[in-house]
Scaffold this active site. Sequence first.
Site, mmCIF file in Angstrom:
data_model
loop_
_atom_site.group_PDB
_atom_site.id
_atom_site.type_symbol
_atom_site.label_atom_id
_atom_site.label_comp_id
_atom_site.label_asym_id
_atom_site.label_seq_id
_atom_site.Cartn_x
_atom_site.Cartn_y
_atom_site.Cartn_z
ATOM 1 N N TYR A 95 -7.055 -23.350 -19.452
ATOM 2 C CA TYR A 95 -7.008 -23.791 -20.847
ATOM 3 C C TYR A 95 -5.575 -23.770 -21.356
ATOM 4 O O TYR A 95 -4.701 -23.081 -20.808
ATOM 5 C CB TYR A 95 -7.888 -22.901 -21.744
ATOM 6 N N CYS A 96 -5.348 -24.544 -22.436
ATOM 7 C CA CYS A 96 -4.101 -24.451 -23.191
ATOM 8 C C CYS A 96 -4.492 -24.100 -24.624
ATOM 9 O O CYS A 96 -5.530 -23.477 -24.842
ATOM 10 C CB CYS A 96 -3.286 -25.741 -23.093
ATOM 11 N N LEU A 97 -3.687 -24.485 -25.589
ATOM 12 C CA LEU A 97 -3.976 -24.058 -26.958
ATOM 13 C C LEU A 97 -5.262 -24.676 -27.501
ATOM 14 O O LEU A 97 -6.131 -23.972 -28.018
ATOM 15 C CB LEU A 97 -2.801 -24.410 -27.882
#
Length: 364
Positions: A95-97
Amino acid sequence: MSTNSSADYQQIFLHDIPLIDVRAPVEFAQGAFTYAANLPLMTDEERQAVGICYKQQGQKAAIELGEQLVSGDVREQRIAQWRTFCQQNPQGFLYCLRGGLRSHITQQWLKQTGIDYPLVKGGYKAMRNFLIKVNQQVATMPLKVVGGNTGSGKTRLVKALPFGIDLEGAARHRGSSFGRTLESQSTQINFENRVAVSLLKQQHQGICRWVVEDEGKTIGSNHVPLEIYDSMQAANLVVIEDPFELRLLRLKEEYIDTMSDGFQQQYGEEDGWVRFSHYLHHGLFAIRKRLGMERYQTLLNELDSALHYQQAGQGSDKHENWLVPLLIEYYDPMYSYQLSKKSDRIIFRGDYNAVRDFLLNDNH
């Protein structure tokens, strides 16, 4: 867990699913999850440069700059780290933000090497919001608070109950001026995340009532989630009333013997002893104004004498010379005053075993 379930945040946290967090280190340091590894797509400096470019020249230019900054050997090194993690944790996610560009780029680069690794839909923000809602929901459920003077075994009891939530354990701090542990405290976000995951796991086991220790608004540098704290202020109290000698024995074991051994195991005999000594001095120094400087100096002298005896291999019993007056003159009166303001909410008093049995058999 299949790729299709990447939005099922509950399952991710219930099963401690490993996660690749591709956000920059500065973002990870502000808040993350226990089973997440920070393997960033970009360093802090690279992310800052791309962010400035995005604001000034738009998305296309920012992407081009990012590809320039993360290319060649740098790109291959980062892909190698992700590959290793994926091979060691085939059931994981990345995941990222917000589940946007960074995680999609990471996923695409991995696909080019033959690894199809699923994304968390909505990214960090979605998982964080899910955990915030867990804390908010649990705060509406039946709650009881365990009180008692210092050394009553409140934390021990909460940890022993199947429906107990150890806020101090999540905060990595025991709440008092001597409350630091061998684990450093983390950010407020990480504390709240740990509390929520604990609650989520208990809910999954069918638990729908909770017991927490009587805490102030803060535990060390962490703040009890507001909705939980507000619920605690309205909850019924049960109070442990154990003999003074038993409380003193617990405190000496927990704050002197266990901490002394722990510091020396972690840092070596010499450095560990220095750190242990500093820990006790810092705890006493923190309340010097409340004690009064004359009383503080007297207790400090007793503390130094006790440390001298302990370091010489003569045991830790001398610590009672400052622990006893500290309890009698400071901690006990302070807690009695605090408890008096909550007296209308006290529904049971008894020794440790009686309080434990009351809570285990309580169905309200």
